[in-house]
Design a protein around this motif. Structure first.
Motif, mmCIF file in Angstrom:
data_model
loop_
_atom_site.group_PDB
_atom_site.id
_atom_site.type_symbol
_atom_site.label_atom_id
_atom_site.label_comp_id
_atom_site.label_asym_id
_atom_site.label_seq_id
_atom_site.Cartn_x
_atom_site.Cartn_y
_atom_site.Cartn_z
ATOM 1 N N GLU A 74 -6.985 -21.218 -45.363
ATOM 2 C CA GLU A 74 -5.953 -20.180 -45.317
ATOM 3 C C GLU A 74 -4.872 -20.580 -44.330
ATOM 4 O OE1 GLU A 74 -7.549 -16.361 -44.518
ATOM 5 O OE2 GLU A 74 -9.142 -16.547 -45.999
ATOM 6 N N GLU A 75 -3.620 -20.392 -44.743
ATOM 7 C CA GLU A 75 -2.507 -20.741 -43.866
ATOM 8 C C GLU A 75 -2.319 -19.649 -42.829
ATOM 9 O OE1 GLU A 75 1.078 -21.768 -45.785
ATOM 10 O OE2 GLU A 75 0.121 -23.031 -47.273
ATOM 11 N N GLN A 76 -2.178 -20.073 -41.586
ATOM 12 C CA GLN A 76 -1.924 -19.120 -40.520
ATOM 13 C C GLN A 76 -0.426 -18.897 -40.422
ATOM 14 O OE1 GLN A 76 -3.660 -20.859 -37.080
ATOM 15 N NE2 GLN A 76 -5.751 -20.549 -37.760
ATOM 16 N N PRO A 77 -0.008 -17.674 -40.177
ATOM 17 C CA PRO A 77 1.437 -17.432 -40.058
ATOM 18 C C PRO A 77 2.014 -18.203 -38.873
ATOM 19 C CG PRO A 77 0.181 -15.509 -39.396
ATOM 20 C CD PRO A 77 -0.792 -16.478 -39.971
ATOM 21 N N GLN A 78 3.108 -18.903 -39.129
ATOM 22 C CA GLN A 78 3.741 -19.701 -38.082
ATOM 23 C C GLN A 78 4.876 -18.908 -37.453
ATOM 24 O OE1 GLN A 78 4.955 -23.347 -39.854
ATOM 25 N NE2 GLN A 78 2.881 -24.089 -40.148
ATOM 26 N N GLU A 79 5.075 -19.174 -36.169
ATOM 27 C CA GLU A 79 6.179 -18.514 -35.485
ATOM 28 C C GLU A 79 7.488 -19.154 -35.913
ATOM 29 O OE1 GLU A 79 5.657 -18.540 -31.300
ATOM 30 O OE2 GLU A 79 3.637 -17.752 -31.389
#
Length: 50
Positions: A9-14
Protein backbone atom coordinates in the motif's frame (compact mmCIF):
# COMPACT_ATOMS: atom_id res chain seq x y z
CA UNK A 1 2.73 -17.70 -2.25
CA UNK A 2 -0.05 -15.16 -2.07
CA UNK A 3 1.89 -12.88 0.24
CA UNK A 4 4.68 -12.55 -2.33
CA UNK A 5 2.36 -11.13 -5.00
CA UNK A 6 0.69 -8.49 -2.84
CA UNK A 7 1.22 -4.88 -3.88
CA UNK A 8 2.39 -2.75 -0.94
CA UNK A 9 0.00 0.00 0.00
CA UNK A 10 1.27 3.44 -0.91
CA UNK A 11 1.71 5.78 2.00
CA UNK A 12 0.55 9.35 1.44
CA UNK A 13 3.54 11.55 0.69
CA UNK A 14 3.95 15.08 1.93
CA UNK A 15 3.97 17.87 -0.60
CA UNK A 16 6.86 20.18 -1.34
CA UNK A 17 8.41 21.59 1.83
CA UNK A 18 10.75 24.52 1.18
CA UNK A 19 14.10 24.62 2.94
CA UNK A 20 14.55 27.01 5.86
CA UNK A 21 15.80 30.47 4.90
CA UNK A 22 19.08 30.03 6.81
CA UNK A 23 19.96 26.97 4.70
CA UNK A 24 19.26 28.86 1.48
CA UNK A 25 21.45 31.78 2.52
CA UNK A 26 24.20 29.45 3.78
CA UNK A 27 24.24 27.74 0.38
CA UNK A 28 24.40 31.09 -1.41
CA UNK A 29 27.27 32.24 0.81
CA UNK A 30 29.10 28.96 0.24
CA UNK A 31 28.71 29.32 -3.52
CA UNK A 32 30.08 32.88 -3.46
CA UNK A 33 33.06 31.79 -1.34
CA UNK A 34 33.78 28.82 -3.62
CA UNK A 35 33.69 31.01 -6.74
CA UNK A 36 35.93 33.59 -5.06
CA UNK A 37 38.41 30.86 -4.08
CA UNK A 38 38.58 29.52 -7.64
CA UNK A 39 38.97 33.04 -9.04
CA UNK A 40 41.82 33.75 -6.61
CA UNK A 41 43.56 30.53 -7.63
CA UNK A 42 43.20 31.37 -11.33
CA UNK A 43 44.59 34.87 -10.75
CA UNK A 44 47.52 33.45 -8.77
CA UNK A 45 48.37 30.98 -11.52
CA UNK A 46 47.94 33.64 -14.24
CA UNK A 47 50.31 35.91 -12.32
CA UNK A 48 53.04 33.30 -12.53
CA UNK A 49 52.92 32.08 -8.97
CA UNK A 50 52.50 28.33 -8.79
Amino acid sequence: METENKIPEEQPQEGYVPRPAWQVWAARLGLVLAIAFVAAQVLQIAGGGL
